[in-house]
Design a protein around this motif. Structure first.
Motif, PDB file in Angstrom:
ATOM      1  N   ALA A 191      35.486  58.048  23.971  1.00 53.71           N
ATOM      2  CA  ALA A 191      36.617  58.541  24.648  1.00 53.71           C
ATOM      3  C   ALA A 191      37.069  57.870  25.539  1.00 53.71           C
ATOM      4  N   SER A 192      38.482  57.849  25.950  1.00 53.77           N
ATOM      5  CA  SER A 192      38.911  57.088  26.766  1.00 53.77           C
ATOM      6  C   SER A 192      38.483  57.348  28.104  1.00 53.77           C
ATOM      7  N   GLY A 193      37.942  58.507  28.479  1.00 54.01           N
ATOM      8  CA  GLY A 193      37.102  58.617  29.781  1.00 54.01           C
ATOM      9  C   GLY A 193      35.913  57.828  29.735  1.00 54.01           C
ATOM     10  N   THR A 194      35.067  57.904  28.816  1.00 53.22           N
ATOM     11  CA  THR A 194      33.934  57.066  28.726  1.00 53.22           C
ATOM     12  C   THR A 194      34.183  55.562  29.016  1.00 53.22           C
ATOM     13  N   SER A 195      35.422  55.239  28.446  1.00 54.35           N
ATOM     14  CA  SER A 195      35.723  53.670  28.831  1.00 54.35           C
ATOM     15  C   SER A 195      36.132  53.629  30.271  1.00 54.35           C
ATOM     16  N   LYS A 196      36.687  54.586  30.858  1.00 56.68           N
ATOM     17  CA  LYS A 196      37.051  54.537  32.391  1.00 56.68           C
ATOM     18  C   LYS A 196      35.568  54.532  33.225  1.00 56.68           C
ATOM     19  N   ALA A 197      34.956  55.365  32.690  1.00 58.21           N
ATOM     20  CA  ALA A 197      33.496  55.632  33.370  1.00 58.21           C
ATOM     21  C   ALA A 197      32.581  54.250  33.263  1.00 58.21           C
ATOM     22  N   GLN A 198      32.670  53.698  32.104  1.00 62.24           N
ATOM     23  CA  GLN A 198      31.837  52.301  32.008  1.00 62.24           C
ATOM     24  C   GLN A 198      32.655  51.114  32.763  1.00 62.24           C
ATOM     25  N   LEU A 199      33.944  51.207  32.840  1.00 60.09           N
ATOM     26  CA  LEU A 199      34.523  50.158  33.640  1.00 60.09           C
ATOM     27  C   LEU A 199      34.161  50.376  35.088  1.00 60.09           C
ATOM     28  N   PHE A 200      34.196  51.524  35.426  1.00 53.24           N
ATOM     29  CA  PHE A 200      34.033  51.856  37.004  1.00 53.24           C
ATOM     30  C   PHE A 200      32.557  51.367  37.239  1.00 53.24           C
ATOM     31  N   ARG A 201      31.629  51.618  36.379  1.00 51.95           N
ATOM     32  CA  ARG A 201      30.095  51.105  36.533  1.00 51.95           C
ATOM     33  C   ARG A 201      29.979  49.938  36.665  1.00 51.95           C
ATOM     34  N   ALA A 202      30.818  49.187  35.620  1.00 50.20           N
ATOM     35  CA  ALA A 202      30.531  47.561  35.422  1.00 50.20           C
ATOM     36  C   ALA A 202      31.123  47.064  36.790  1.00 50.20           C
ATOM     37  N   ARG A 203      32.392  47.575  37.359  1.00 51.58           N
ATOM     38  CA  ARG A 203      32.976  47.004  38.446  1.00 51.58           C
ATOM     39  C   ARG A 203      32.051  47.087  39.593  1.00 51.58           C
ATOM     40  N   ALA A 204      31.280  48.374  39.670  1.00 52.02           N
ATOM     41  CA  ALA A 204      30.399  48.450  40.920  1.00 52.02           C
ATOM     42  C   ALA A 204      29.293  47.642  40.741  1.00 52.02           C
ATOM     43  N   LYS A 205      28.729  47.373  39.581  1.00 54.03           N
ATOM     44  CA  LYS A 205      27.390  46.339  39.449  1.00 54.03           C
ATOM     45  C   LYS A 205      27.994  45.088  39.737  1.00 54.03           C
ATOM     46  N   LEU A 206      29.061  44.362  39.316  1.00 49.01           N
ATOM     47  CA  LEU A 206      29.753  43.199  39.857  1.00 49.01           C
ATOM     48  C   LEU A 206      29.697  43.233  41.069  1.00 49.01           C
ATOM     49  N   ARG A 207      30.286  44.230  41.658  1.00 50.67           N
ATOM     50  CA  ARG A 207      30.681  43.996  43.142  1.00 50.67           C
ATOM     51  C   ARG A 207      29.095  44.009  43.931  1.00 50.67           C
ATOM     52  N   ALA A 208      28.122  44.644  43.615  1.00 48.60           N
ATOM     53  CA  ALA A 208      26.702  44.629  44.112  1.00 48.60           C
ATOM     54  C   ALA A 208      26.322  43.340  44.052  1.00 48.60           C
ATOM     55  N   ALA A 209      26.446  42.844  42.655  1.00 52.61           N
ATOM     56  CA  ALA A 209      25.855  41.464  42.348  1.00 52.61           C
ATOM     57  C   ALA A 209      26.530  40.378  43.063  1.00 52.61           C
ATOM     58  N   LEU A 210      28.003  40.558  43.737  1.00 52.53           N
ATOM     59  CA  LEU A 210      28.760  39.462  44.295  1.00 52.53           C
ATOM     60  C   LEU A 210      28.786  39.824  45.830  1.00 52.53           C
ATOM     61  N   LYS A 211      28.115  41.004  46.191  1.00 51.29           N
ATOM     62  CA  LYS A 211      28.460  41.417  47.643  1.00 51.29           C
ATOM     63  C   LYS A 211      28.481  40.219  48.858  1.00 51.29           C
ATOM     64  N   ASP A 212      27.371  39.182  48.450  1.00 51.41           N
ATOM     65  CA  ASP A 212      27.452  38.277  49.710  1.00 51.41           C
ATOM     66  C   ASP A 212      28.639  37.204  49.651  1.00 51.41           C
ATOM     67  N   PHE A 213      29.544  37.392  48.581  1.00 55.54           N
ATOM     68  CA  PHE A 213      30.534  36.400  48.674  1.00 55.54           C
ATOM     69  C   PHE A 213      31.719  37.261  49.095  1.00 55.54           C
ATOM     70  N   ALA A 214      31.556  38.448  49.352  1.00 56.32           N
ATOM     71  CA  ALA A 214      32.760  39.127  49.951  1.00 56.32           C
ATOM     72  C   ALA A 214      33.253  38.874  51.345  1.00 56.32           C
ATOM     73  N   GLY A 215      32.412  38.459  51.943  1.00 55.25           N
ATOM     74  CA  GLY A 215      32.696  38.030  53.438  1.00 55.25           C
ATOM     75  C   GLY A 215      33.347  36.744  53.397  1.00 55.25           C
ATOM     76  N   GLU A 216      33.332  35.660  52.522  1.00 57.41           N
ATOM     77  CA  GLU A 216      33.789  34.448  52.403  1.00 57.41           C
ATOM     78  C   GLU A 216      35.157  34.735  52.091  1.00 57.41           C
ATOM     79  N   TRP A 217      35.545  35.659  51.120  1.00 55.30           N
ATOM     80  CA  TRP A 217      37.004  35.893  50.561  1.00 55.30           C
ATOM     81  C   TRP A 217      37.950  36.931  51.331  1.00 55.30           C
ATOM     82  N   VAL A 218      37.178  37.734  52.114  1.00 52.19           N
ATOM     83  CA  VAL A 218      37.998  38.720  52.635  1.00 52.19           C
ATOM     84  C   VAL A 218      38.567  38.138  53.882  1.00 52.19           C
ATOM     85  N   SER A 219      39.961  38.166  54.186  1.00 54.96           N
ATOM     86  CA  SER A 219      40.536  37.736  55.380  1.00 54.96           C
ATOM     87  C   SER A 219      40.799  38.778  56.415  1.00 54.96           C
TER      88      SER A 219
END
Length: 180
Positions: free
Chosen positions: A152-180
């Motif tokens: 279902a397209s809802g499943t796709s949306k949920a998986q994308l949301f979770r993928a982005r969350a995992k990527l944000r968590a994995a890259l959180k230490d870079f956030a300070g360098e790129w946020v102005s």
């Protein structure tokens, strides 16, 4: 434009119609296979297998979705099955530098971030990674992803949301360098 008469001609073995369909869709099928497999030779093999299967089954195409969506569903299936067969559990994703040569973007990112992003994408579960690559990298809609993956397209949306969350968590230490 892939009208029903063109599809019918291709299904009947008309080489010109098949060639036209191939030329219209091969680049996008290849890019998706390359991003999923991370290997040019495998991507070429998976792309070829996708079109062989598609032309064998073109008579079964009902037109419920766009021809491109149907081809991408076959491509995802061929690629995932192919990866299972060759047991490529590591480095399934292409290095971002290699993928940039195929895409249209030429922006340069910080090398450590690019490496960490590639590792973070590779660490995603298969479903999350596939949806992330199809939506955020290749530009498929959730409806197209759902049709291609049989979810279902809802499943796709949920998986994308979770993928982005995992990527944000994995890259959180870079956030300070790129946020102005």
């Amino acid at each position: 434009m892939t009208d029903p008469s063109l599809i019918s001609r291709a299904a009947a073995g008309d080489m010109a119609a098949q060639r036209w369909i191939y030329e219209q869709h091969v680049d996008r099928v290849y890019r998706l296979a390359f991003r999923m497999a991370g290997d040019e030779d495998l991507a070429r093999d998976f792309t070829q297998e996708t079109f062989v299967r598609a032309f064998d089954r073109l008579g079964d195409f009902r037109g419920d979705s766009a021809l491109g969506t149907w081809l991408h569903a076959i491509g995802v299936s061929v690629t995932l099955n192919g990866l299972r067969k060759v047991k490529r559990h590591r480095s399934r994703e292409a290095p971002l530098d290699d993928a940039l040569a195929i895409g249209v973007s030429t922006r340069e990112a910080e090398p450590d971030l690019k490496e960490r992003l590639a590792q973070a994408i590779a660490a995603l579960p298969d479903g999350y990674r596939t949806v992330f690559l199809m939506h955020d990298v290749e530009g498929f809609t959730h409806e197209e992803i759902g049709a291609a993956l049989g979810v279902a397209s809802g499943t796709s949306k949920a998986q994308l949301f979770r993928a982005r969350a995992k990527l944000r968590a994995a890259l959180k230490d870079f956030a300070g360098e790129w946020v102005s």
